[in-house]
Structure formats: C-alpha cells, structure tokens
Design an enzyme around this catalytic site. Structure first.
Site, PDB file in Angstrom:
ATOM      1  N   ASP A   1       0.870  -1.165   0.000  1.00 37.90           N
ATOM      2  CA  ASP A   1       0.000   0.000   0.000  1.00 37.90           C
ATOM      3  C   ASP A   1       0.914   1.223   0.000  1.00 37.90           C
ATOM      4  O   ASP A   1       2.118   1.110   0.242  1.00 37.90           O
ATOM      5  CB  ASP A   1      -0.888  -0.031   1.246  1.00 37.90           C
ATOM      6  CG  ASP A   1      -1.682   1.238   1.433  1.00 37.90           C
ATOM      7  OD1 ASP A   1      -2.435   1.618   0.517  1.00 37.90           O
ATOM      8  OD2 ASP A   1      -1.523   1.870   2.500  1.00 37.90           O
TER       9      ASP A   1
ATOM     10  N   ASP B   1      -0.303   5.203   0.784  1.00 39.77           N
ATOM     11  CA  ASP B   1      -0.625   6.246   1.751  1.00 39.77           C
ATOM     12  C   ASP B   1      -0.734   5.668   3.156  1.00 39.77           C
ATOM     13  O   ASP B   1      -1.550   4.784   3.419  1.00 39.77           O
ATOM     14  CB  ASP B   1      -1.930   6.943   1.378  1.00 39.77           C
ATOM     15  CG  ASP B   1      -1.821   7.701   0.067  1.00 39.77           C
ATOM     16  OD1 ASP B   1      -0.703   8.129  -0.277  1.00 39.77           O
ATOM     17  OD2 ASP B   1      -2.849   7.877  -0.618  1.00 39.77           O
TER      18      ASP B   1
ATOM     19  N   GLY C   1      -9.835   9.476  -3.300  1.00 41.87           N
ATOM     20  CA  GLY C   1     -10.048  10.900  -3.074  1.00 41.87           C
ATOM     21  C   GLY C   1     -11.386  11.411  -3.565  1.00 41.87           C
ATOM     22  O   GLY C   1     -12.077  12.171  -2.875  1.00 41.87           O
ATOM     23  N   LYS C   2     -11.773  11.011  -4.763  1.00 39.60           N
ATOM     24  CA  LYS C   2     -13.064  11.451  -5.315  1.00 39.60           C
ATOM     25  C   LYS C   2     -14.208  10.890  -4.490  1.00 39.60           C
ATOM     26  O   LYS C   2     -15.198  11.585  -4.226  1.00 39.60           O
ATOM     27  CB  LYS C   2     -13.177  11.028  -6.788  1.00 39.60           C
ATOM     28  CG  LYS C   2     -12.179  11.721  -7.710  1.00 39.60           C
ATOM     29  CD  LYS C   2     -12.413  11.402  -9.160  1.00 39.60           C
ATOM     30  CE  LYS C   2     -12.081   9.974  -9.516  1.00 39.60           C
ATOM     31  NZ  LYS C   2     -10.624   9.667  -9.370  1.00 39.60           N
ATOM     32  N   GLU C   3     -14.052   9.637  -4.068  1.00 43.78           N
ATOM     33  CA  GLU C   3     -15.075   9.013  -3.233  1.00 43.78           C
ATOM     34  C   GLU C   3     -15.174   9.714  -1.886  1.00 43.78           C
ATOM     35  O   GLU C   3     -16.268   9.851  -1.322  1.00 43.78           O
ATOM     36  CB  GLU C   3     -14.741   7.533  -3.037  1.00 43.78           C
ATOM     37  CG  GLU C   3     -14.890   6.681  -4.287  1.00 43.78           C
ATOM     38  CD  GLU C   3     -13.713   6.787  -5.236  1.00 43.78           C
ATOM     39  OE1 GLU C   3     -13.755   6.167  -6.312  1.00 43.78           O
ATOM     40  OE2 GLU C   3     -12.735   7.501  -4.916  1.00 43.78           O
ATOM     41  N   ARG C   4     -14.055  10.182  -1.367  1.00 42.63           N
ATOM     42  CA  ARG C   4     -14.028  10.880  -0.085  1.00 42.63           C
ATOM     43  C   ARG C   4     -14.766  12.215  -0.180  1.00 42.63           C
ATOM     44  O   ARG C   4     -15.501  12.598   0.738  1.00 42.63           O
ATOM     45  CB  ARG C   4     -12.571  11.078   0.334  1.00 42.63           C
ATOM     46  CG  ARG C   4     -12.342  11.268   1.805  1.00 42.63           C
ATOM     47  CD  ARG C   4     -10.870  11.079   2.128  1.00 42.63           C
ATOM     48  NE  ARG C   4     -10.491   9.664   2.070  1.00 42.63           N
ATOM     49  CZ  ARG C   4      -9.241   9.231   1.933  1.00 42.63           C
ATOM     50  NH1 ARG C   4      -8.250  10.090   1.829  1.00 42.63           N
ATOM     51  NH2 ARG C   4      -8.991   7.945   1.909  1.00 42.63           N
TER      52      ARG C   4
ATOM     53  N   THR D   1      -5.138   3.000  -3.733  1.00 41.27           N
ATOM     54  CA  THR D   1      -6.213   3.772  -4.348  1.00 41.27           C
ATOM     55  C   THR D   1      -5.767   5.177  -4.719  1.00 41.27           C
ATOM     56  O   THR D   1      -6.507   5.915  -5.357  1.00 41.27           O
ATOM     57  CB  THR D   1      -7.429   3.877  -3.408  1.00 41.27           C
ATOM     58  OG1 THR D   1      -6.997   4.404  -2.149  1.00 41.27           O
ATOM     59  CG2 THR D   1      -8.051   2.513  -3.188  1.00 41.27           C
TER      60      THR D   1
ATOM     61  N   ASN E   1       0.746  10.137  -8.112  1.00 38.20           N
ATOM     62  CA  ASN E   1       1.100  10.317  -6.699  1.00 38.20           C
ATOM     63  C   ASN E   1       2.145   9.293  -6.270  1.00 38.20           C
ATOM     64  O   ASN E   1       3.082   9.604  -5.536  1.00 38.20           O
ATOM     65  CB  ASN E   1      -0.129  10.180  -5.815  1.00 38.20           C
ATOM     66  CG  ASN E   1      -1.031  11.398  -5.840  1.00 38.20           C
ATOM     67  OD1 ASN E   1      -0.697  12.422  -6.429  1.00 38.20           O
ATOM     68  ND2 ASN E   1      -2.193  11.284  -5.222  1.00 38.20           N
TER      69      ASN E   1
ATOM     70  N   ASP F   1      -1.533  -0.528   6.253  1.00 40.65           N
ATOM     71  CA  ASP F   1      -1.599   0.269   7.482  1.00 40.65           C
ATOM     72  C   ASP F   1      -3.015   0.460   8.005  1.00 40.65           C
ATOM     73  O   ASP F   1      -3.195   1.069   9.050  1.00 40.65           O
ATOM     74  CB  ASP F   1      -0.977   1.649   7.246  1.00 40.65           C
ATOM     75  CG  ASP F   1      -1.861   2.534   6.392  1.00 40.65           C
ATOM     76  OD1 ASP F   1      -2.215   2.126   5.260  1.00 40.65           O
ATOM     77  OD2 ASP F   1      -2.222   3.637   6.841  1.00 40.65           O
TER      78      ASP F   1
END
Length: 264
Positions: A11, A13, A55-58, A125, A130, A185
């Site tokens: 993963d 982030d 991010g878009k989902e958030r 994701t 990034n 994490d």
C-alpha cells in the site's frame, strides 16, 4: 509444501509515507480554498473520512454526509473530478517540496528487497502519479523501475476493502496469493488483502493505531531501522527489531504454514 516468498505488494498512503494528515488533508484544504469553498477538514474530520477509500469518493461522501445543502454549479461528477484534480496538483507540489518523507525503514527495505530479487508491486487507491512522484522525490526516479506492477487509482472497479486492487496486482504479476506478502496500514487495507488471499504485515500510524487488525500476520508501529527498532503491537517478531527481507520470509513461511495446516 509452502511456496517461497516471491513478491511484496505495498500500500502507499500511510504505509510508505505518513502522508494522510499532513499531506493529502492539507492538499484537499488548499483545493477547497482555491475553489472558493468554505470547507476545511481538521484532523478529526479527516480521520473519519479515511474510512472512505479514494479521493473522489471521499469528497462525495463528505458532501452527502456533511454538506447536503451544497449544490455545485456544474454536474456533481464533473465538480468532484475537477476538485480532485486541483487537490492532486497541490499534493504533488507538497511532494516536490520535500515536505512528505518516507516512513522509517521504507527506503532500506525497498532497496534490500530489490537487490534480493523479490518482485515489488503497489496496490493503492491513490493516483499513479502520486505513487511515482513520491518514489522519485524521496528515493530517486530509478526506484519507480523497481516495481513490476503499480496498481493505482481507478484501475480497479471497487476500492478497498474490496479485494479488487490486490486481485488486479496479482493478475498482472502472474503470481498466486501464497507467493506474496501485503504491507498495509489500515483495517480496510487488511480486509482487502485478506479477501484476495494474501498474508499481511501491518505498520500502523496515528490515524489507524486503534483499528482492528485481527488476522494480520503481525502488527508493528513501523518497519524500523537497525538503530531505531519497531514496537510489536500484535504477533511474534522473535528476536527481530526491524523489518528486513529475512524477517518477511520468516513471517511468510510461518504464517503460511499455519494457514495450510488442516483444522484438528
């Protein structure tokens, strides 16, 4: 007979870098300000939003749960996409400024695993850019080539805790789950990896420390360095004080043996 460890799937982030609260959250707030919104995600709000992956989902979840009276001038999908694009640019600028370092032990472990001939992959994701920018700005552009597969962003239909992103990575790697270890994490990341048949090593951060990691092979506060060892939160590290390739091979072998033994 257990298969040997062939690949590590990371993963990003919160795992490679402790970049959620002081990276992504900051970038979201900068994008809100640039767009003329009065939104501001404090640490408590953002920690709550971390249960939503992508991010878009958030952003969509935040609007639906906390800003029901908000009506964008444009189509909502277009608005979210453009807002997220602005956020990504701010986040990349933070990466390029050196404001987001890797977590302890990450660079060392990646270098060692690469030199040991283990296959490296990403299952995240966050966006592809990034991922590559984080690696390039912290280790160097050459480190991007260490990874055979970078499964990132919207390549999988369903975000974690669904297993899609790990199944996508495994398919591209051409490996079976029992040949790999996942490094995560979050509780949702663990659930995603477990559903794909993977054994997981967890390194928590301040936002995820109190989550439920039942089923993980081991839970640590960090990967650690020879001079800065990890703390074991759950599981058995034996005599090890930091995560290296030998340690991960032992975790894979021991956990794989338990999983392959029939119930008595």
């Amino acid at each position: 007979m257990n298969k040997e460890l062939g690949a590590l799937i990371f993963d990003v982030d919160g795992t490679l870098a402790d970049n959620e609260r002081d990276g992504h959250r900051v970038a979201f707030n900068l994008a809100f300000r640039e767009t003329g919104l009065d939104w501001s995600w404090d640490v408590a709000t953002y920690d709550h939003l971390l249960s939503v992956f992508g991010g878009k989902e958030r952003i969509r979840y935040y609007i639906e749960e906390f800003r029901q009276d908000f009506t964008p001038l444009a189509n909502i999908d277009e608005f979210i996409r453009e807002l997220h694009q602005k956020k990504t640019l701010h986040y990349l600028a933070l990466l390029q400024s050196g404001a987001i370092p890797l977590r302890p032990g990450v660079e060392r472990l990646l270098q060692e695993a690469h030199e040991a001939g283990l296959t490296l992959a990403i299952a995240s994701t966050t966006t592809f850019e990034n991922v590559t920018t984080l690696l390039s700005e912290t280790i160097g552009e050459h480190s991007v080539d260490w990874f055979d597969v970078i499964a990132a962003g919207d390549v999988a239909e369903n975000k974690k805790p669904a297993p899609d992103i790990y199944e996508y990575a495994l398919d591209r790697l051409g490996l079976e789950p029992d040949e790999c270890l996942a490094l995560e994490d979050t509780e949702a990341g663990l659930a995603s990896a477990t559903a794909a048949g993977l054994i997981s090593v967890i390194t928590v951060n301040e936002a995820t420390r109190d989550q439920d990691f039942s089923g993980a092979a081991i839970v640590l506060d960090q990967l650690g360095e020879p001079e800065q060892g990890f703390t074991v939160l759950s599981g058995d590290a034996g005599d090890a004080t930091f995560v290296d390739v030998s340690f991960l091979r032992l975790i894979h072998e021991n956990t794989g043996s338990r999983l392959s033994c029939p119930a008595e």
